[in-house]
Write an enzyme that holds these catalytic residues in place. Structure first.
Site, PDB file in Angstrom:
ATOM      1  N   GLY A  12      30.069   9.281  46.046  1.00 33.13           N
ATOM      2  CA  GLY A  12      28.889   9.595  45.238  1.00 33.13           C
ATOM      3  C   GLY A  12      28.918  11.020  44.720  1.00 33.13           C
ATOM      4  N   ASP A 130      23.098  13.392  52.168  1.00 35.36           N
ATOM      5  CA  ASP A 130      22.387  12.891  53.351  1.00 35.36           C
ATOM      6  C   ASP A 130      22.477  13.828  54.549  1.00 35.36           C
ATOM      7  OD1 ASP A 130      21.519  10.579  52.091  1.00 35.36           O
ATOM      8  OD2 ASP A 130      23.305   9.453  52.652  1.00 35.36           O
ATOM      9  N   MET A 172      16.500   8.836  49.496  1.00 36.81           N
ATOM     10  CA  MET A 172      17.781   8.328  49.991  1.00 36.81           C
ATOM     11  C   MET A 172      17.946   8.614  51.483  1.00 36.81           C
ATOM     12  SD  MET A 172      20.459   8.976  46.859  1.00 36.81           S
ATOM     13  CE  MET A 172      20.436   7.858  45.450  1.00 36.81           C
ATOM     14  N   HIS A 274      18.451   7.962  42.089  1.00 34.38           N
ATOM     15  CA  HIS A 274      19.539   8.880  41.757  1.00 34.38           C
ATOM     16  C   HIS A 274      19.073  10.214  41.190  1.00 34.38           C
ATOM     17  CE1 HIS A 274      21.848   5.202  42.313  1.00 34.38           C
ATOM     18  NE2 HIS A 274      22.892   5.974  42.487  1.00 34.38           N
TER      19      HIS A 274
END
Length: 344
Positions: A12, A130, A172, A274
């Site tokens: 990503g 993350d 997320m 996103h």
């Protein structure tokens, strides 16, 4: 003859990737006289020898650019028919490249470890919004994602207050709730729901009702990987991603009508998605990414293959791929309980 190294970004995208590239190229050229190329579109560029030259002119002004100038993909280095260490060694030899710098998350680190064990000169830079890599205190991109999520909370609270609604914001976090926890604390959320800590619908509704009873508009932040106790797996209706994992997203849209039905409080859901990955990196992430880039140029200069850079305290250190992959960094129960006492 100057040493020549290739850089790739995989997995990503993430705010700060370009700053890593810039830091590596600037220090590598200035201090060590190295030459650099970039592999286009992650491992695909490495397997097929698709490169672009990287020098001071190319990386000028990259610190504040989001995304990655090299592109990225879910393509794996062992993908048939042209992947695998023997083919990659031929590509590197033909291009005159002495080693590879792989910038990416857990999947990239796993692939890099395997390539190193198969005889490829490779080093790594940890990347994930993350913040779930245990061997580094922070990863670049996380701070930016938290800032974006916090701004979303601030904005949702104003519209929630105007209409006296409960607002549910989904951020997320597949297995780790760091973005939800930090943005929720910063934004003063009335409940923070994370994958590591199941909470019942009764408890969530009790928090929401308590807030409403004080004349406030409830604000709930939920990570995409959160599950209610009766859910066997994370909520997913979008098929599989490039790694054959369920594409998450939508748990906020499941929770909102349940909360409204149970409490009678009008409830709206927002899935941030996103937006958390896009745009310019924060000042903190620009600094950390630049430091990582400069440190990885030291790694290749020292031929410290099989290593990654990481942040420990305020120091950038060297770790092995094994250390990076040993344990995912999840939110500890005591850290969650610390803030849970003020929910509602």
């Amino acid at each position: 003859m100057a040493k020549r190294f290739g850089i790739l970004t995989s997995g990503g995208d993430c705010p700060g990737l370009n700053a890593v590239i810039r830091g590596a190229v600037l220090k590598g050229q200035t201090v060590y006289g190295h030459e650099y190329v970039g592999f286009r579109d992650g491992w695909y560029g490495l397997v097929y020898g698709d490169i672009m030259e990287l020098d001071r002119t190319v990386v000028r002004g990259l610190s504040n650019e989001g995304g990655t100038i090299l592109g990225t993909s879910r393509f794996g280095p062992y993908s048939e028919p042209d992947g695998g260490p023997e083919n990659i060694k031929k590509v590197l030899k033909n291009l005159g490249i002495d080693g590879v710098i792989a910038i990416g998350g857990e999947g990239t680190a796993s692939a890099s470890k395997r390539l190193f064990e198969d005889g490829i000169n490779i080093v790594g830079v940890p990347k994930t919004i993350d913040n779930d890599i245990d061997a580094t205190d922070y990863t670049f991109g996380f701070n930016t994602a938290v800032e974006i999520a916090t701004e979303a909370i601030d904005r949702l609270r104003t519209t929630g207050n105007s209409h006296k609604r409960c607002m549910v914001l989904e951020v997320m976090g597949r297995h780790a709730g760091w973005i939800a926890l930090h943005s929720g604390i910063a934004g003063g959320a009335h409940a923070i729901l994370i994958p590591e800590q199941p909470e019942s619908l009764d408890q969530i509704c009790a928090w929401v009702t308590g807030v409403k009873s004080r004349g406030r508009s409830p604000m709930v932040v939920v990570a995409e990987g959160f599950k209610l106790p009766d859910m066997k797996e994370e909520y997913s209706v979008k098929g599989l991603d490039g790694f054959n994992r369920p594409r998450l997203g939508g748990i906020a849209e499941v929770l909102a009508p349940l909360i409204e039905d149970r409490t009678g409080i009008e409830t709206r859901a927002t899935v941030l998605g996103h937006i958390q990955r896009g745009g310019v990196p924060s000042a903190y992430d620009r600094v950390l990414a630049t430091r990582f880039g400069m440190a990885v140029s030291d790694l290749v200069a020292d031929k410290a293959w099989g290593k990654m850079v990481a942040l420990r305290g305020t120091d950038v250190v060297r770790i092995t791929f094994d250390e990076a992959l040993a344990n995912p960094k999840q939110v500890p129960s005591d850290q969650y309980q610390e803030v849970r006492v003020i929910f509602g």
